[in-house]
Motif scaffolding. Structure first.
Motif, PDB file in Angstrom:
ATOM      1  N   PRO A  65       0.817  -1.222   0.000  1.00  0.00           N
ATOM      2  CA  PRO A  65       0.000   0.000   0.000  1.00  0.00           C
ATOM      3  C   PRO A  65       0.845   1.264   0.000  1.00  0.00           C
ATOM      4  O   PRO A  65       1.902   1.332   0.625  1.00  0.00           O
ATOM      5  N   ILE A  66       0.359   2.253  -0.723  1.00  0.00           N
ATOM      6  CA  ILE A  66       1.029   3.555  -0.787  1.00  0.00           C
ATOM      7  C   ILE A  66       0.723   4.324   0.488  1.00  0.00           C
ATOM      8  O   ILE A  66      -0.429   4.432   0.902  1.00  0.00           O
ATOM      9  N   ARG A  67       1.745   4.860   1.118  1.00  0.00           N
ATOM     10  CA  ARG A  67       1.580   5.625   2.359  1.00  0.00           C
ATOM     11  C   ARG A  67       1.972   7.091   2.205  1.00  0.00           C
ATOM     12  O   ARG A  67       1.628   7.917   3.037  1.00  0.00           O
ATOM     13  N   ASP A  68       2.719   7.411   1.151  1.00  0.00           N
ATOM     14  CA  ASP A  68       3.268   8.758   0.972  1.00  0.00           C
ATOM     15  C   ASP A  68       2.128   9.748   0.714  1.00  0.00           C
ATOM     16  O   ASP A  68       1.442   9.661  -0.304  1.00  0.00           O
ATOM     17  N   PRO A  69       1.904  10.720   1.609  1.00  0.00           N
ATOM     18  CA  PRO A  69       0.815  11.677   1.405  1.00  0.00           C
ATOM     19  C   PRO A  69       1.001  12.537   0.163  1.00  0.00           C
ATOM     20  O   PRO A  69       0.015  12.973  -0.452  1.00  0.00           O
ATOM     21  N   ASN A  70       2.247  12.778  -0.242  1.00  0.00           N
ATOM     22  CA  ASN A  70       2.474  13.544  -1.461  1.00  0.00           C
ATOM     23  C   ASN A  70       1.946  12.803  -2.687  1.00  0.00           C
ATOM     24  O   ASN A  70       1.421  13.415  -3.623  1.00  0.00           O
ATOM     25  N   VAL A  71       2.078  11.489  -2.683  1.00  0.00           N
ATOM     26  CA  VAL A  71       1.558  10.686  -3.787  1.00  0.00           C
ATOM     27  C   VAL A  71       0.041  10.641  -3.746  1.00  0.00           C
ATOM     28  O   VAL A  71      -0.635  10.873  -4.751  1.00  0.00           O
ATOM     29  N   LEU A  72      -0.517  10.372  -2.580  1.00  0.00           N
ATOM     30  CA  LEU A  72      -1.960  10.178  -2.456  1.00  0.00           C
ATOM     31  C   LEU A  72      -2.738  11.469  -2.702  1.00  0.00           C
ATOM     32  O   LEU A  72      -3.720  11.481  -3.455  1.00  0.00           O
ATOM     33  N   ILE A  73      -2.326  12.545  -2.077  1.00  0.00           N
ATOM     34  CA  ILE A  73      -3.091  13.789  -2.183  1.00  0.00           C
ATOM     35  C   ILE A  73      -2.934  14.430  -3.556  1.00  0.00           C
ATOM     36  O   ILE A  73      -3.802  15.172  -4.014  1.00  0.00           O
ATOM     37  N   ASN A  74      -1.850  14.105  -4.252  1.00  0.00           N
ATOM     38  CA  ASN A  74      -1.678  14.592  -5.621  1.00  0.00           C
ATOM     39  C   ASN A  74      -2.137  13.564  -6.656  1.00  0.00           C
ATOM     40  O   ASN A  74      -1.822  13.705  -7.845  1.00  0.00           O
ATOM     41  N   TYR A  75      -2.874  12.544  -6.237  1.00  0.00           N
ATOM     42  CA  TYR A  75      -3.251  11.500  -7.185  1.00  0.00           C
ATOM     43  C   TYR A  75      -4.025  12.109  -8.347  1.00  0.00           C
ATOM     44  O   TYR A  75      -4.912  12.937  -8.150  1.00  0.00           O
ATOM     45  N   PRO A  76      -3.690  11.729  -9.574  1.00  0.00           N
ATOM     46  CA  PRO A  76      -4.231  12.418 -10.759  1.00  0.00           C
ATOM     47  C   PRO A  76      -5.720  12.200 -10.957  1.00  0.00           C
ATOM     48  O   PRO A  76      -6.232  11.092 -10.788  1.00  0.00           O
ATOM     49  N   ILE A  77      -6.399  13.251 -11.345  1.00  0.00           N
ATOM     50  CA  ILE A  77      -7.851  13.186 -11.523  1.00  0.00           C
ATOM     51  C   ILE A  77      -8.251  12.537 -12.841  1.00  0.00           C
ATOM     52  O   ILE A  77      -9.383  12.072 -12.985  1.00  0.00           O
ATOM     53  N   ASP A  78      -7.344  12.490 -13.798  1.00  0.00           N
ATOM     54  CA  ASP A  78      -7.702  11.931 -15.104  1.00  0.00           C
ATOM     55  C   ASP A  78      -7.420  10.433 -15.203  1.00  0.00           C
ATOM     56  O   ASP A  78      -8.009   9.742 -16.032  1.00  0.00           O
ATOM     57  N   GLN A 120      -8.102  20.343   2.257  1.00  0.00           N
ATOM     58  CA  GLN A 120      -7.545  21.608   1.765  1.00  0.00           C
ATOM     59  C   GLN A 120      -6.424  21.358   0.758  1.00  0.00           C
ATOM     60  O   GLN A 120      -6.364  22.008  -0.301  1.00  0.00           O
ATOM     61  N   LYS A 121      -5.541  20.415   1.066  1.00  0.00           N
ATOM     62  CA  LYS A 121      -4.441  20.114   0.156  1.00  0.00           C
ATOM     63  C   LYS A 121      -4.939  19.418  -1.111  1.00  0.00           C
ATOM     64  O   LYS A 121      -4.422  19.666  -2.208  1.00  0.00           O
ATOM     65  N   ARG A 122      -5.940  18.553  -0.963  1.00  0.00           N
ATOM     66  CA  ARG A 122      -6.504  17.887  -2.146  1.00  0.00           C
ATOM     67  C   ARG A 122      -7.142  18.918  -3.070  1.00  0.00           C
ATOM     68  O   ARG A 122      -7.008  18.841  -4.297  1.00  0.00           O
ATOM     69  N   LYS A 123      -7.832  19.892  -2.507  1.00  0.00           N
ATOM     70  CA  LYS A 123      -8.421  20.967  -3.308  1.00  0.00           C
ATOM     71  C   LYS A 123      -7.333  21.731  -4.061  1.00  0.00           C
ATOM     72  O   LYS A 123      -7.474  22.004  -5.266  1.00  0.00           O
ATOM     73  N   GLU A 124      -6.242  22.072  -3.386  1.00  0.00           N
ATOM     74  CA  GLU A 124      -5.152  22.798  -4.038  1.00  0.00           C
ATOM     75  C   GLU A 124      -4.555  21.974  -5.175  1.00  0.00           C
ATOM     76  O   GLU A 124      -4.251  22.501  -6.252  1.00  0.00           O
ATOM     77  N   SER A 125      -4.384  20.682  -4.930  1.00  0.00           N
ATOM     78  CA  SER A 125      -3.789  19.820  -5.953  1.00  0.00           C
ATOM     79  C   SER A 125      -4.683  19.732  -7.182  1.00  0.00           C
ATOM     80  O   SER A 125      -4.206  19.861  -8.319  1.00  0.00           O
ATOM     81  N   ILE A 126      -5.979  19.516  -6.972  1.00  0.00           N
ATOM     82  CA  ILE A 126      -6.887  19.382  -8.116  1.00  0.00           C
ATOM     83  C   ILE A 126      -6.990  20.699  -8.872  1.00  0.00           C
ATOM     84  O   ILE A 126      -7.043  20.712 -10.108  1.00  0.00           O
TER      85      ILE A 126
END
Length: 479
Positions: free
Chosen positions: A319-332, A416-422
């Motif tokens: 399983p992926i644990r890195d928050p940078n990977v998860l919260i920036n997960y691509p929307i497409d 908040q971070k997910r919103k910024e990433s998207i």
């Protein structure tokens, strides 16, 4: 002559009145079909402005806990906000949560409550079934509430929910989330009396191919789709099966607009992708959704979000644990290609340029009107203030109150971070596909300060054992 004329006038007036009544009934019926039917239970248990009380009186609570894996109903008397309901069916529920609760020797299971299991006409003000969600691996107690509110904001038909303080045989058991089950009452409430058919597709074994759960067309035989048709939640006949199979066939051929309510399903996927729920149709399991078919077209509706917001690790070998990977997960590409190509209800929609553009366009009002308007923060503060006194005294909680407060703050940061990433992905500043991310490693919002384990992790399960077993012993000793 005057009498005949008077009679004619009366008849004419009667005809006019009859036509007016017919017209009004027609309008009423169309409104009901479009907007659904108001149900009495909406303003009772599902008044979400307060915490309700549910008292369960049962002969052997310990036996229900010990035999939870069997998911067998047993009778109980249930008092909901001082209203007594007798001969109510109750059982443990869940998939991996059920298994892990047992493996960790815990006692707090999510529960299924069926009012008509023993009494054919049994109901709670029109509701036949509800769930009591234990907030398994959700220290915030807020994941499902938040995800459902986002879905509702986006116009997706969504189950009702509210908090309930549960007592068993006079002893406190804990704070649960009461959730409207998606069956007959839900269908009528959202789609009117003359509604279509609801299904909750689920796998028998995760090791099977489960093509039907993934909504892939197999062939014309209903027997090829047991994981759909064996899980019908409203009455179903052979013609209903044929319509659904035909919709899957059309979907497999790229005839998307004739097989799917595209606007509604796109709205569903906007929220589903935002909340990073991979214990779902977009993940390895492919389940945890409600399928609705009406007149040969499909809707996908929300269900089960305790492992959303990047916290799903069950069933993953690495399983992926890195928050940078998860919260920036691509929307497409919200999953790997090997999964996406097997999920036609998402994949086929995104292959259509116009629908792909619509999907992107729906994110903007969601991000602006849900978050920038203050709705998100207001909801978070309101619910936290509502449940805080109950979380503090919850005898079977999976976490301490301090851990709960940390989880609420973490959930706020995640959103908040997910919103910024998207927002950055929509504007082209951040990669929006897995391929782009591989070409631009490390580009995205910095979420390294977030520890997603605070939302609920396996350590919490280990630490909760003594607390939950003590609560169970109090109930046993009280008998």
């Amino acid at each position: 002559m005057i009498r005949h004329r008077l009679v004619d006038q009366i008849c004419l007036a009667g005809l006019v009145v009859a036509l007016m009544i017919t017209a009004l009934l027609s309008v009423w019926a169309s409104v009901q079909e479009e907007n659904g039917v108001a149900m009495a239970y909406e303003t009772r248990l599902f008044d979400d402005t307060r915490v309700h009380t549910i008292d369960i009186t049962i002969d052997d609570w310990s036996a229900l806990i010990e035999e939870a894996q069997e998911e067998r109903y047993v009778p109980c008397t249930m008092t909901i906000d001082d209203e007594v309901f007798r001969q109510v069916g109750i059982r443990a529920k869940g998939n991996n949560s059920l298994r892990l609760t047992s493996e960790y020797e815990l006692a707090r299971y999510s529960l299924k409550v069926e009012f008509d299991h023993y009494l054919p006409q049994g109901n709670y003000h029109g509701l036949d079934k509800l769930s009591l969600d234990a907030s398994f691996q959700d220290n915030s107690y807020l994941k499902t509430v938040l995800a459902f509110d986002m879905m509702r904001f986006m116009g997706v038909p969504t189950p009702l929910c509210s908090y309930a303080w549960v007592r068993v045989n006079g002893e406190d058991w804990g704070l649960f989330l009461a959730v409207e089950e998606c069956e007959e009452a839900f269908a009528s409430r959202n789609f009117g009396w003359d509604h279509g058919v609801l299904y909750q597709p689920d796998y028998r074994s995760l090791n099977d191919e489960n093509a039907d759960v993934a909504l892939r067309y197999i062939d014309e035989q209903p027997s090829s789709y047991p994981n759909i048709f064996d899980h019908a939640k409203t009455p179903m006949v052979h013609s209903d099966q044929r319509r659904l199979i035909e919709a899957l066939r059309k979907l497999s051929q790229g005839e998307v607009t004739t097989a799917v309510h595209t606007d509604e399903v796109l709205r569903y996927f906007v929220v589903q992708v935002f909340v990073m729920n991979w214990d779902s149709y977009l993940g390895h399991t492919g389940h945890n959704y409600i399928l609705y078919e009406e007149e040969g077209r499909l809707w996908m509706l929300p269900w089960d979000y305790n492992l959303a917001f990047g916290t799903y690790a069950l069933g993953m070998s690495d399983p992926i644990r890195d928050p940078n990977v998860l919260i920036n997960y691509p929307i497409d590409t919200p999953a790997e290609g090997s999964i996406m190509r097997q999920r036609p209800l998402y994949h086929e929609l995104m292959k259509e340029d116009a629908l792909f553009a619509q999907y992107h366009s729906l994110f903007s009002p969601f991000l602006a009107d849900y978050f920038d308007s203050g709705r998100f923060e207001a909801l978070l503060q309101e619910k936290e203030a509502l449940i805080a006194p109950y979380v503090k005294k919850d005898p079977t909680a999976f976490c301490s109150y301090a851990d709960h407060q940390l989880a609420v703050d973490t959930l706020r940061q995640v959103c908040q971070k997910r919103k910024e990433s998207i927002q950055g992905q929509l504007e082209g500043r951040y990669p929006s596909t897995l391929a782009q991310q591989q070409a631009q490693p490390g580009v995205g919002v910095d979420a390294a300060m977030i520890d997603l384990r605070a939302l609920g992790d396996f350590d919490d399960l280990r630490n909760a054992k003594e607390r939950q077993q003590a609560a169970l012993a109090r109930i046993t000793d009280a008998k």
